[in-house]
Design a protein around this motif. Sequence first.
Motif, PDB file in Angstrom:
ATOM      1  N   ASP A  37     -20.167 -35.617  29.231  1.00  0.00           N
ATOM      2  CA  ASP A  37     -19.333 -34.952  30.238  1.00  0.00           C
ATOM      3  C   ASP A  37     -20.160 -34.052  31.144  1.00  0.00           C
ATOM      4  OD1 ASP A  37     -19.990 -32.804  28.635  1.00  0.00           O
ATOM      5  OD2 ASP A  37     -17.938 -32.328  28.039  1.00  0.00           O
ATOM      6  N   GLY A  38     -21.474 -34.131  31.021  1.00  0.00           N
ATOM      7  CA  GLY A  38     -22.360 -33.298  31.819  1.00  0.00           C
ATOM      8  C   GLY A  38     -22.863 -32.076  31.078  1.00  0.00           C
ATOM      9  N   THR A  39     -22.214 -31.728  29.981  1.00  0.00           N
ATOM     10  CA  THR A  39     -22.657 -30.593  29.169  1.00  0.00           C
ATOM     11  C   THR A  39     -23.122 -31.027  27.791  1.00  0.00           C
ATOM     12  OG1 THR A  39     -20.405 -30.170  28.352  1.00  0.00           O
ATOM     13  CG2 THR A  39     -21.094 -29.039  30.369  1.00  0.00           C
ATOM     14  N   LYS A  40     -22.521 -32.084  27.265  1.00  0.00           N
ATOM     15  CA  LYS A  40     -22.902 -32.564  25.933  1.00  0.00           C
ATOM     16  C   LYS A  40     -22.572 -34.049  25.826  1.00  0.00           C
ATOM     17  CE  LYS A  40     -18.532 -31.571  23.519  1.00  0.00           C
ATOM     18  NZ  LYS A  40     -17.751 -31.679  24.740  1.00  0.00           N
ATOM     19  N   PHE A  41     -23.223 -34.704  24.858  1.00  0.00           N
ATOM     20  CA  PHE A  41     -22.971 -36.109  24.575  1.00  0.00           C
ATOM     21  C   PHE A  41     -21.966 -36.230  23.436  1.00  0.00           C
ATOM     22  CE2 PHE A  41     -27.077 -36.300  26.632  1.00  0.00           C
ATOM     23  CZ  PHE A  41     -27.032 -37.470  27.360  1.00  0.00           C
TER      24      PHE A  41
END
Length: 619
Positions: A37-41
């Motif tokens: 999501d752009g912060t974590k996988f």
Amino acid sequence: MARRFRIHPAIGTARVGNAPEAFFIGPEHPGLAANSDGTKFDSFRDEQGRIKRQAARFRVFEYTEDAEGLLSPRREITVGNDVVDIEWRVHVANRKASFFTFNGPSGSQDVYVERSRTEATAVEKAPKLKTEEAKAKGEKDEPGRPNLRNATVAEEDRARLLELDPGEKVISRASAGPVTLTNPNQTVSFIKDLGELRLDDVGRLLVFGGSGVSGSTEDPAKPMDEYANNDTWFDDVSDGSVKARVRLADGSFFDADAAWVMVGPPDFAPGIGNVVSLYDTLWDLGVRELQSGPAEGALADLAEQRRAWAASGGQSLTGYRPSFTRDIYPIIKRALGARSVFDPGEMDRASFHVAIVDWDTLAAPPSGRDPDAGTDLRKLVFGKMRDPRSKDVDSRLMPRGWGDDYKAADEAPTPEAFFSLTQIQYALLQQWAGGQFVSDWQGEPSVLPVGPVTPEGLDKSAAENCVGGPFFPGIEVSWLIRRTELYIEPFRLRVDPKPEIESTVAVKKVGALQFRPGFFTQQMALPWQADFFDCQKEERESPEDNLPRFYMWWTAQRPDDTFPSSGTAQQKWIRRLIPEGVDPDQFSGQDGGYQQMAHHWNDSLSFVVGSGDDFREEN
């Protein structure tokens, strides 16, 4: 104005996985890594540890077309209101086992015309790939190859016995799925299907690839003996056409401009970009070779670069000022990102890492001072880059990787034996190095998805997560992807939008080949796991200074060296597949590395995840 419908992404990407249900959808915003999501996988495995498949999602957009053929996007089309249904048609195939053996660039000059006139069993000269030093360690040159894979199978039986072709399958609200892409070839009974089709809740198409199955039709299985051409072996990757018929409430319908889907192996380091992505390769093709296509949105820059390239006689981008943030930063950032999955060795570490990156200085406009720190640093970085058009060979330059003509590396190295940026990437860096760029740096850009999904964003996000070279043979596609006659415009292949049963358009010929489903994957390694094991970094002595250096392949998708979830020392990514202390190049035979990768790709390899400059193996 006329109405026009188009499928996006124009070229989509799905990836195999052995999890029967759990999956994720491939990236739909540029710059966003898969399953993030752009912060974590999210985890790439299900609760039982099986690898999730990456589904390719396709959408239909409506455009208006003026009298001059210029297109303006209006909206995404989903089922509802005036749209009664969207009939999706997908035809993928796997034709690897019936194709020519892969032998580097052999066949590229005339697209297999001469090879098509050669006997199936005629053996091509074996390339000399190993140095005398490597041979002293027990490594062997590759064997000579017959012209065709499975060369002893009679011509009249090859399609029936060697190809996996489910045919064109339909899915819509009126004929709901899932629709299985069943393999009709009972000779290869261990591959049940090449994936399946599903719809999301508003009628968009989801294409799932296979489960990563591979095997031999011999019992016991014939041992694999090389990286790309193993007779009797099959796998379940594929590629092919994606079509959509939009049915309206008044009974009329429109056939959308068609797309293509590639099904490849997993990307085990999705947060680390390829120095040359497939998007870069297709962009380069669009600027230098293709003279038509829409020019809205991001493609307005393509049109501007095309004008500058043409004005220079195909020599440079003089007059075009690249954006540092959009055009330059991504190239350098992706090159530096390889540090997390490639250990260049102590001797070469400083030159590979370009010391500590100072983005503010790299992005600073020329100040007129002499000396100027920004100018000096730009020239230092650019001076390390290999000119893709140079006739000189210098193995010390960047990117530090093998090229399409790897087979020539030891006999008489050509410039193409080593990897280069695309001509347009190099030209962009050249403008930047000369101070002709837009200094728009505001700090490292966010990778969080911003704004709605767009047609050009879908095209980019699908292709930028694929390998754009070297093509020996590659990961998702090989050098056939660069054939200009395949394209109707940048990023869109020449596919008749009508259902196959209605089409009156003759199958396009490209050299000796038919452009049909399975066209791109037929060039790829058979099975893909063999090349996935073999194509790891290699140490060679540079002839320019007689110093040993490591050269990579596709380390951003198939890592070489990785950081475990804790600790500071990189280890071999494939360490769980090989006995401790054994050189991977010498691990061959009945139970060797090719076989280990085929059987254990899904349970012995780690995904590399993280953010910033800290990427590690997933727990």
